[in-house]
Design a protein around this motif. Structure first.
Motif, short mmCIF file in Angstrom:
data_model
loop_
_atom_site.label_atom_id
_atom_site.label_comp_id
_atom_site.label_asym_id
_atom_site.label_seq_id
_atom_site.Cartn_x
_atom_site.Cartn_y
_atom_site.Cartn_z
N ASP A 202 -40.21 -8.75 -24.54
CA ASP A 202 -41.51 -9.44 -24.47
C ASP A 202 -41.70 -10.29 -25.73
OD1 ASP A 202 -44.03 -10.26 -23.80
OD2 ASP A 202 -45.02 -8.39 -24.37
N SER A 203 -41.16 -11.49 -25.72
CA SER A 203 -41.31 -12.37 -26.88
C SER A 203 -42.45 -13.37 -26.69
CB SER A 203 -40.01 -13.12 -27.16
OG SER A 203 -39.65 -13.89 -26.04
N GLU A 204 -42.93 -13.51 -25.47
CA GLU A 204 -43.95 -14.52 -25.17
C GLU A 204 -45.28 -14.23 -25.86
OE1 GLU A 204 -45.44 -17.98 -24.09
OE2 GLU A 204 -43.35 -17.41 -23.82
N PHE A 205 -45.64 -12.94 -26.03
CA PHE A 205 -46.93 -12.63 -26.67
C PHE A 205 -46.94 -13.16 -28.12
CE2 PHE A 205 -44.65 -9.27 -28.69
CZ PHE A 205 -45.41 -8.83 -29.77
N MET A 206 -45.80 -13.08 -28.79
CA MET A 206 -45.72 -13.56 -30.17
C MET A 206 -45.64 -15.08 -30.21
SD MET A 206 -45.82 -13.16 -33.35
CE MET A 206 -45.94 -11.40 -33.44
N LEU A 207 -44.89 -15.68 -29.29
CA LEU A 207 -44.78 -17.13 -29.26
C LEU A 207 -46.13 -17.79 -28.97
CD1 LEU A 207 -41.36 -17.57 -27.46
CD2 LEU A 207 -41.87 -17.93 -29.88
N LYS A 208 -46.95 -17.14 -28.14
CA LYS A 208 -48.28 -17.67 -27.85
C LYS A 208 -49.14 -17.69 -29.11
CE LYS A 208 -50.15 -16.09 -24.13
NZ LYS A 208 -50.90 -15.23 -23.18
N ALA A 209 -49.06 -16.63 -29.91
CA ALA A 209 -49.80 -16.59 -31.17
C ALA A 209 -49.26 -17.62 -32.15
CB ALA A 209 -49.73 -15.19 -31.77
N MET A 210 -47.95 -17.81 -32.15
CA MET A 210 -47.35 -18.79 -33.06
C MET A 210 -47.73 -20.21 -32.68
SD MET A 210 -43.67 -17.03 -33.63
CE MET A 210 -43.11 -18.03 -34.97
N ARG A 211 -47.85 -20.48 -31.39
CA ARG A 211 -48.30 -21.81 -30.95
C ARG A 211 -49.74 -22.05 -31.37
NH1 ARG A 211 -44.64 -20.85 -26.51
NH2 ARG A 211 -46.18 -19.65 -25.38
N ALA A 212 -50.56 -21.00 -31.36
CA ALA A 212 -51.97 -21.15 -31.78
C ALA A 212 -52.08 -21.43 -33.28
CB ALA A 212 -52.75 -19.89 -31.42
N LEU A 213 -51.14 -20.90 -34.07
CA LEU A 213 -51.17 -21.08 -35.51
C LEU A 213 -50.19 -22.14 -35.99
CD1 LEU A 213 -51.33 -17.34 -36.61
CD2 LEU A 213 -53.19 -18.99 -36.61
N SER A 214 -49.73 -23.00 -35.10
CA SER A 214 -48.72 -23.99 -35.45
C SER A 214 -49.22 -24.93 -36.54
CB SER A 214 -48.35 -24.81 -34.20
OG SER A 214 -47.37 -25.74 -34.51
N CYS A 215 -48.36 -25.13 -37.55
CA CYS A 215 -48.67 -26.01 -38.68
C CYS A 215 -47.36 -26.63 -39.16
CB CYS A 215 -49.34 -25.22 -39.80
SG CYS A 215 -49.60 -26.16 -41.31
N PRO A 216 -47.08 -27.90 -38.84
CA PRO A 216 -45.77 -28.50 -39.17
C PRO A 216 -45.46 -28.58 -40.67
CG PRO A 216 -46.97 -29.87 -37.63
CD PRO A 216 -47.91 -28.80 -38.06
N THR A 217 -46.48 -28.60 -41.54
CA THR A 217 -46.22 -28.73 -42.97
C THR A 217 -46.31 -27.40 -43.72
OG1 THR A 217 -48.53 -29.25 -43.42
CG2 THR A 217 -47.03 -31.11 -43.02
N CYS A 218 -46.52 -26.30 -43.01
CA CYS A 218 -46.63 -24.98 -43.65
C CYS A 218 -45.27 -24.29 -43.68
CB CYS A 218 -47.62 -24.11 -42.88
SG CYS A 218 -49.30 -24.76 -42.88
N PRO A 219 -45.11 -23.30 -44.55
CA PRO A 219 -43.85 -22.54 -44.53
C PRO A 219 -43.65 -21.86 -43.17
CG PRO A 219 -45.12 -22.04 -46.50
CD PRO A 219 -45.99 -22.88 -45.62
N PHE A 220 -42.46 -21.94 -42.66
CA PHE A 220 -42.07 -21.38 -41.36
C PHE A 220 -42.82 -22.01 -40.19
CE2 PHE A 220 -41.43 -17.93 -44.46
CZ PHE A 220 -40.05 -17.91 -44.43
N GLY A 221 -43.56 -23.10 -40.43
CA GLY A 221 -44.26 -23.80 -39.36
C GLY A 221 -45.48 -23.07 -38.84
N ILE A 222 -45.98 -22.09 -39.60
CA ILE A 222 -47.11 -21.26 -39.16
C ILE A 222 -48.16 -21.26 -40.25
CG2 ILE A 222 -47.82 -18.95 -38.45
CD1 ILE A 222 -44.85 -18.50 -37.70
N ASP A 223 -49.41 -21.47 -39.87
CA ASP A 223 -50.51 -21.42 -40.82
C ASP A 223 -50.84 -19.96 -41.10
OD1 ASP A 223 -52.61 -22.03 -42.44
OD2 ASP A 223 -53.98 -22.59 -40.84
N ALA A 224 -50.45 -19.48 -42.26
CA ALA A 224 -50.59 -18.06 -42.58
C ALA A 224 -51.87 -17.75 -43.34
CB ALA A 224 -49.39 -17.60 -43.39
N THR A 225 -52.81 -18.67 -43.38
CA THR A 225 -54.06 -18.40 -44.13
C THR A 225 -55.09 -17.73 -43.29
OG1 THR A 225 -54.88 -20.62 -43.62
CG2 THR A 225 -53.74 -20.30 -45.72
#
Length: 160
Positions: free
Chosen positions: A137-160
């Motif tokens: 079940d990787s889709e639950f995590m990918l959905k959260a990562m798409r919601a936090l997508s940030c192209p200029t952040c480390p790892f492409g995820i807004d971790a704030t």
């Protein structure tokens, strides 16, 4: 470079604008006559203004040239881009790539918290997240990562 036509216009324009006539000081109309000293002052002042004038504003920043990849990366970091120059895909096409990307998301607490909130799980630890992703079940995590997508952040995820 200064062009001759700019110098010509700078020298002749004050005379034309003021309606002066260059000529003999013994002219009949003293109002329109210009003495040699006044003419030299006007011409000299206009020529000096043209020669001293800066053609490009001094506050203009020229385009930066980079001679190494290290300099290019440092400039990118200084501008606020912390992505490491990478482009992250939160919609991977293969199942293996989806698992790898989801496992990366399990390492980041903000992504884990959002995924747990959307999945209705109270406390999702990194271990539990990894086990769930490796279980298929990787889709639950990918959905959260798409919601936090940030192209200029480390790892492409807004971790704030």
């Amino acid at each position: 470079m200064l062009h001759l036509k700019y110098i010509f216009f700078a020298v002749t324009l004050p005379f034309l604008a003021a309606g002066f006539q260059l000529g003999d000081t013994k002219s009949t109309s003293k109002a329109t006559a210009v003495t040699r000293r006044a003419a030299l002052g006007i011409v000299g002042g206009a020529a000096l203004a043209v020669l001293v004038a800066d053609p490009q504003p001094s506050n203009a920043i020229p385009e930066q040239k980079f001679y190494s990849s290290n300099a290019r990366n440092m400039a990118r970091l200084n501008s606020g881009d912390q992505s490491g120059g990478s482009v992250y895909d939160n919609n991977p096409s293969s199942p293996g790539a989806a698992k790898r990307r989801a496992l990366q998301g399990c390492k980041i607490s903000s992504t884990r918290n959002l995924a747990a909130e959307e999945a209705g799980i109270r406390n999702l630890t990194e271990r539990d997240c990894n086990l769930r992703v490796l279980g298929g079940d990787s889709e639950f995590m990918l959905k959260a990562m798409r919601a936090l997508s940030c192209p200029t952040c480390p790892f492409g995820i807004d971790a704030t």
